[in-house]
Write a protein that holds these residues in place. Structure first.
Motif, PDB file in Angstrom:
ATOM      1  N   LYS A  69      51.714  99.107  55.981  1.00 24.05           N
ATOM      2  CA  LYS A  69      51.480  98.914  57.410  1.00 24.05           C
ATOM      3  C   LYS A  69      51.119 100.272  57.999  1.00 24.05           C
ATOM      4  CE  LYS A  69      54.287  96.270  59.830  1.00 24.05           C
ATOM      5  NZ  LYS A  69      55.450  95.770  60.621  1.00 24.05           N
ATOM      6  N   TYR A  70      50.003 100.341  58.725  1.00 24.75           N
ATOM      7  CA  TYR A  70      49.591 101.582  59.372  1.00 24.75           C
ATOM      8  C   TYR A  70      49.795 101.440  60.876  1.00 24.75           C
ATOM      9  CZ  TYR A  70      47.518 103.221  55.022  1.00 24.75           C
ATOM     10  OH  TYR A  70      47.325 103.641  53.722  1.00 24.75           O
ATOM     11  N   LEU A  71      50.598 102.335  61.424  1.00 30.18           N
ATOM     12  CA  LEU A  71      50.888 102.317  62.847  1.00 30.18           C
ATOM     13  C   LEU A  71      50.464 103.636  63.483  1.00 30.18           C
ATOM     14  CD1 LEU A  71      54.410 100.681  62.536  1.00 30.18           C
ATOM     15  CD2 LEU A  71      52.368  99.586  63.459  1.00 30.18           C
ATOM     16  N   PHE A  72      50.268 103.627  64.792  1.00 27.63           N
ATOM     17  CA  PHE A  72      49.818 104.820  65.503  1.00 27.63           C
ATOM     18  C   PHE A  72      51.018 105.647  65.943  1.00 27.63           C
ATOM     19  CE2 PHE A  72      46.306 101.925  65.601  1.00 27.63           C
ATOM     20  CZ  PHE A  72      45.195 102.731  65.450  1.00 27.63           C
ATOM     21  N   ILE A  73      50.847 106.968  65.973  1.00 22.94           N
ATOM     22  CA  ILE A  73      51.959 107.866  66.290  1.00 22.94           C
ATOM     23  C   ILE A  73      52.377 107.760  67.756  1.00 22.94           C
ATOM     24  CG2 ILE A  73      50.489 109.857  66.811  1.00 22.94           C
ATOM     25  CD1 ILE A  73      53.992 109.807  65.093  1.00 22.94           C
ATOM     26  N   THR A  74      51.543 107.175  68.588  1.00 24.06           N
ATOM     27  CA  THR A  74      51.915 106.862  69.969  1.00 24.06           C
ATOM     28  C   THR A  74      51.169 105.600  70.389  1.00 24.06           C
ATOM     29  OG1 THR A  74      51.767 107.541  72.299  1.00 24.06           O
ATOM     30  CG2 THR A  74      50.178 108.520  70.800  1.00 24.06           C
ATOM     31  N   PRO A  75      51.814 104.703  71.158  1.00 26.72           N
ATOM     32  CA  PRO A  75      51.120 103.496  71.619  1.00 26.72           C
ATOM     33  C   PRO A  75      49.875 103.803  72.432  1.00 26.72           C
ATOM     34  CG  PRO A  75      53.478 103.380  72.118  1.00 26.72           C
ATOM     35  CD  PRO A  75      53.215 104.758  71.597  1.00 26.72           C
ATOM     36  N   SER A  76      49.819 104.972  73.049  1.00 25.40           N
ATOM     37  CA  SER A  76      48.663 105.335  73.877  1.00 25.40           C
ATOM     38  C   SER A  76      47.367 105.354  73.071  1.00 25.40           C
ATOM     39  CB  SER A  76      48.885 106.713  74.518  1.00 25.40           C
ATOM     40  OG  SER A  76      50.042 106.720  75.301  1.00 25.40           O
ATOM     41  N   LEU A  77      47.446 105.729  71.797  1.00 22.58           N
ATOM     42  CA  LEU A  77      46.253 105.751  70.955  1.00 22.58           C
ATOM     43  C   LEU A  77      45.729 104.336  70.731  1.00 22.58           C
ATOM     44  CD1 LEU A  77      47.347 108.442  68.347  1.00 22.58           C
ATOM     45  CD2 LEU A  77      45.485 108.671  69.985  1.00 22.58           C
ATOM     46  N   ARG A  78      46.614 103.411  70.392  1.00 23.78           N
ATOM     47  CA  ARG A  78      46.190 102.015  70.182  1.00 23.78           C
ATOM     48  C   ARG A  78      45.571 101.456  71.458  1.00 23.78           C
ATOM     49  NH1 ARG A  78      47.904  98.068  66.437  1.00 23.78           N
ATOM     50  NH2 ARG A  78      49.616  99.439  65.770  1.00 23.78           N
ATOM     51  N   SER A  79      46.226 101.718  72.604  1.00 17.56           N
ATOM     52  CA  SER A  79      45.732 101.208  73.876  1.00 17.56           C
ATOM     53  C   SER A  79      44.343 101.751  74.198  1.00 17.56           C
ATOM     54  CB  SER A  79      46.713 101.578  74.990  1.00 17.56           C
ATOM     55  OG  SER A  79      46.290 101.063  76.229  1.00 17.56           O
ATOM     56  N   ALA A  80      44.124 103.054  73.934  1.00 22.04           N
ATOM     57  CA  ALA A  80      42.815 103.658  74.215  1.00 22.04           C
ATOM     58  C   ALA A  80      41.732 103.081  73.316  1.00 22.04           C
ATOM     59  CB  ALA A  80      42.901 105.175  74.037  1.00 22.04           C
ATOM     60  N   ILE A  81      42.050 102.875  72.043  1.00 22.36           N
ATOM     61  CA  ILE A  81      41.066 102.329  71.107  1.00 22.36           C
ATOM     62  C   ILE A  81      40.660 100.916  71.516  1.00 22.36           C
ATOM     63  CG2 ILE A  81      40.737 101.567  68.710  1.00 22.36           C
ATOM     64  CD1 ILE A  81      42.629 103.929  67.937  1.00 22.36           C
ATOM     65  N   LEU A  82      41.623 100.136  72.042  1.00 20.74           N
ATOM     66  CA  LEU A  82      41.343  98.756  72.455  1.00 20.74           C
ATOM     67  C   LEU A  82      40.939  98.664  73.929  1.00 20.74           C
ATOM     68  CD1 LEU A  82      44.295  96.903  70.669  1.00 20.74           C
ATOM     69  CD2 LEU A  82      41.902  96.973  69.970  1.00 20.74           C
ATOM     70  N   ASN A  83      40.788  99.827  74.595  1.00 20.88           N
ATOM     71  CA  ASN A  83      40.449  99.856  76.020  1.00 20.88           C
ATOM     72  C   ASN A  83      41.426  99.040  76.861  1.00 20.88           C
ATOM     73  OD1 ASN A  83      38.065 101.541  76.030  1.00 20.88           O
ATOM     74  ND2 ASN A  83      37.024  99.869  74.968  1.00 20.88           N
ATOM     75  N   GLY A  84      42.682  99.011  76.436  1.00 16.85           N
ATOM     76  CA  GLY A  84      43.724  98.322  77.194  1.00 16.85           C
ATOM     77  C   GLY A  84      43.688  96.815  77.086  1.00 16.85           C
ATOM     78  N   ILE A  85      42.811  96.280  76.223  1.00 19.43           N
ATOM     79  CA  ILE A  85      42.690  94.820  76.072  1.00 19.43           C
ATOM     80  C   ILE A  85      43.269  94.422  74.723  1.00 19.43           C
ATOM     81  CG2 ILE A  85      41.103  92.851  76.004  1.00 19.43           C
ATOM     82  CD1 ILE A  85      39.134  94.579  77.650  1.00 19.43           C
ATOM     83  N   PHE A  86      44.410  93.726  74.757  1.00 19.12           N
ATOM     84  CA  PHE A  86      45.116  93.390  73.527  1.00 19.12           C
ATOM     85  C   PHE A  86      44.943  91.913  73.191  1.00 19.12           C
ATOM     86  CE2 PHE A  86      47.048  97.238  74.948  1.00 19.12           C
ATOM     87  CZ  PHE A  86      47.420  97.901  73.789  1.00 19.12           C
ATOM     88  N   PRO A  87      44.439  91.621  71.992  1.00 18.79           N
ATOM     89  CA  PRO A  87      44.334  90.224  71.563  1.00 18.79           C
ATOM     90  C   PRO A  87      45.711  89.589  71.445  1.00 18.79           C
ATOM     91  CG  PRO A  87      43.053  91.687  70.132  1.00 18.79           C
ATOM     92  CD  PRO A  87      43.916  92.555  71.001  1.00 18.79           C
ATOM     93  N   SER A  88      45.761  88.294  71.389  1.00 18.26           N
ATOM     94  CA  SER A  88      47.019  87.574  71.260  1.00 18.26           C
ATOM     95  C   SER A  88      47.781  88.025  70.018  1.00 18.26           C
ATOM     96  CB  SER A  88      46.731  86.066  71.164  1.00 18.26           C
ATOM     97  OG  SER A  88      47.921  85.354  70.942  1.00 18.26           O
ATOM     98  N   GLY A  89      49.064  88.335  70.207  1.00 20.03           N
ATOM     99  CA  GLY A  89      49.908  88.730  69.087  1.00 20.03           C
ATOM    100  C   GLY A  89      49.859  90.206  68.746  1.00 20.03           C
ATOM    101  N   ILE A  90      49.045  90.984  69.448  1.00 15.85           N
ATOM    102  CA  ILE A  90      48.872  92.403  69.106  1.00 15.85           C
ATOM    103  C   ILE A  90      49.599  93.326  70.078  1.00 15.85           C
ATOM    104  CG2 ILE A  90      47.152  94.262  68.829  1.00 15.85           C
ATOM    105  CD1 ILE A  90      47.281  92.229  66.551  1.00 15.85           C
ATOM    106  N   GLU A  91      49.835  92.891  71.310  1.00 16.01           N
ATOM    107  CA  GLU A  91      50.451  93.785  72.297  1.00 16.01           C
ATOM    108  C   GLU A  91      51.816  94.293  71.836  1.00 16.01           C
ATOM    109  OE1 GLU A  91      50.813  94.356  77.080  1.00 16.01           O
ATOM    110  OE2 GLU A  91      50.463  92.347  76.279  1.00 16.01           O
ATOM    111  N   GLY A  92      52.538  93.456  71.086  1.00 16.73           N
ATOM    112  CA  GLY A  92      53.831  93.874  70.576  1.00 16.73           C
ATOM    113  C   GLY A  92      53.764  95.013  69.579  1.00 16.73           C
ATOM    114  N   LYS A  93      52.568  95.267  69.040  1.00 19.51           N
ATOM    115  CA  LYS A  93      52.408  96.381  68.090  1.00 19.51           C
ATOM    116  C   LYS A  93      52.662  97.716  68.765  1.00 19.51           C
ATOM    117  CE  LYS A  93      51.239  95.906  64.409  1.00 19.51           C
ATOM    118  NZ  LYS A  93      52.027  95.653  63.193  1.00 19.51           N
ATOM    119  N   LYS A  94      52.511  97.768  70.096  1.00 20.57           N
ATOM    120  CA  LYS A  94      52.808  99.011  70.819  1.00 20.57           C
ATOM    121  C   LYS A  94      54.268  99.423  70.613  1.00 20.57           C
ATOM    122  CE  LYS A  94      51.231  97.494  74.834  1.00 20.57           C
ATOM    123  NZ  LYS A  94      50.774  97.440  76.251  1.00 20.57           N
TER     124      LYS A  94
END
Length: 492
Positions: free
Chosen positions: A372-397
């Motif tokens: 499993k590869y996770l980001f060192i801060t949720p801010s990186l994931r949010s920026a890559i997705l432009n703040g738009i999270f598909p269903s089931g992904i927001e919890g990855k933050k």
């Protein structure tokens, strides 16, 4: 000619340094910027240095960290440490009482050396000559702060030579920062001679301090860590948290509206303190990612141009999915070589963007399964997705945030390893503690069910208890699992 060139650079640098430092330690209202918690660690180091109690392997401290986490600001605050000391604080007062023992302190940006084609080794030779110093027989207290040291090709060897020359005394303290990638370039000889202090993105309590000047509840972080991870059983966890519930509720009532969501989307980097617009923050974080790709990853491995162009697509796939197989990544990216894919993932991990979490148990064949590869801060994931999270992904933050907690607070102190359960319906994490026992952990927004933790607890050996973060209220389930509101997790 080299000495003359260095002399001109040195005099010009010293002339501009006071103004340069002011830009880092003061805000636009000419007030001191808040400091990150790591500054307290360096106050302790400076106190030990001034009182000749510095450990041999604390004479050179390396600060690796992802870009824009505030390493330069930290070095500038150390450079002007007296401005961050208060006589009302016991440690600060001790430093102030011994401050007259400090003879020299300098901050140097090694990227500027690189631009001027001045090597660190040549400069330090000149530095000793111009100041009539000798590192071998040094009898004055000197602090050298070296920023972006990775710009010098021979920095590791240079620092190793300096360390060996100071065996007879403890009068030189060097604190050097660099990108996360410097870990790869530390020679084995230097590794045995230095201390690493990685600078991570901000957690929630630092975000509140940096952006809103809201100070955390004193000693609460350590107390919560002890309760969550060092309790004897789930009943002890529950009762201890119940005793703190009113204090924590009262703290959150007074926080700015929506600050929790803002933190998960934007709060990992100190520069958010000066920005209000989400679009601007997103662009700044995207610039961090692009800088890492163009300045760090390219230097780590010699990838072909077409391979480099796939990094952003790879980051999008990682941010947009839960568990991905190597096969699906190869297919989606149209990469026909597993070695190229693993090299890209290793480069992203080394650069500090992502962290790898392996699956639990040898029976799963961890070498054959995609971690499993996770980001060192949720801010990186949010920026890559432009703040738009598909269903089931927001919890990855929340999983990203727990990895940050593990890397910055638990790794090598409370815990040995962090795993995940690869089985369908398994828990997010298994935290393996120093005493070889395990805690099973599940995270989610509005998380009420406990079946993932129950399923994983049945097959994990030496389980102490399970924790479910994200429930509406604090609750003990069957004396083995504690359901915990997210606000408790945010304060560790």
């Amino acid at each position: 000619m080299i000495e003359n060139k260095i002399d001109i650079f040195y005099k010009d640098w010293l002339k501009n340094l006071p103004k340069l430092s002011e830009g880092y330690i003061y805000n636009e209202n000419n007030k001191l910027k808040p400091s990150r918690f790591v500054l307290f660690y360096f106050k302790e180091i400076i106190h030990k240095f001034l009182t000749n109690r510095l450990d041999e392997f604390e004479k050179i401290i390396l600060l690796p960290g992802i870009r824009n986490v505030g390493k330069t600001t930290l070095l500038m605050q150390i450079f002007k440490i007296e401005k961050f000391l208060s006589s009302a604080n016991d440690l600060d007062a001790e430093i102030l009482n011994n401050f007259n023992k400090l003879d020299y302190r300098y901050y140097f940006d090694i990227s500027r050396f690189h631009l001027e084609r001045i090597s660190l080794y040549e400069f330090l030779k000149f530095f000793q000559e111009i100041n009539k110093l000798n590192f071998v027989t040094l009898d004055k207290k000197v602090i050298l702060l070296l920023d972006e040291v990775h710009f010098d090709e021979r920095w590791s060897l240079t620092l190793k030579v300096i360390f060996d020359s100071t065996k007879a005394h403890k009068n030189l303290l060097i604190i050097a920062s660099g990108s996360s990638a410097i870990n790869l370039r530390i020679s084995a000889d230097l590794m045995r001679r230095v201390k690493l202090k990685e600078i991570h993105p901000m957690k929630f309590d630092e975000y509140l301090l940096i952006k809103y000047n809201i100070h955390p509840i004193e000693n609460l972080r350590k107390e919560l860590q002890k309760i969550f991870f060092l309790s004897q059983n789930a009943e002890v966890v529950y009762s201890a948290l119940k005793n703190l519930e009113t204090i924590i509720d009262r703290f959150f009532i007074n926080l700015p509206l929506g600050c929790e969501d803002d933190f998960f989307n934007n709060g990992g980097f100190p520069f958010v303190a000066n920005l209000q617009n989400d679009v601007e923050i997103n662009e700044r974080i995207q610039n961090v990612i692009n800088g890492i790709i163009m300045k760090d990853i390219i230097t780590l491995k010699k990838f072909r141009t077409e391979t480099i162009s796939k990094i952003n697509d790879l980051l999008f796939l990682l941010s947009n999915s839960d568990i991905i197989s190597y096969e699906k990544l190869l297919q989606s990216l149209r990469i026909d070589n597993i070695r190229t894919l693993t090299a890209l993932l290793e480069a992203l991990e080394t650069s500090g963007i992502i962290k790898k979490v392996r699956s639990y148990g040898q029976s799963y064949g961890t070498t054959r399964k995609t971690p499993k590869y996770l980001f060192i801060t949720p801010s990186l994931r949010s920026a890559i997705l432009n703040g738009i999270f598909p269903s089931g992904i927001e919890g990855k933050k929340l999983e990203d945030y727990f990895v940050l907690i593990y890397e910055s607070n638990l790794k090598n102190t409370i815990a040995n390893k962090l795993f995940f359960d690869i089985a369908e319906g398994g828990a997010d994490f298994i935290l393996n503690l120093k005493d070889r026992t395990n805690i099973v952990i599940e995270l989610g927004f509005n998380k009420e069910e406990t079946f993932q933790v129950e399923k994983t607890m049945k097959k994990v050996k030496n389980v102490k208890y399970g924790l479910v973060f994200g429930s509406e209220k604090l609750e003990l389930v069957e004396n083995s699992i504690v359901k915990i509101p997210l606000k408790f997790l945010l304060l560790i």
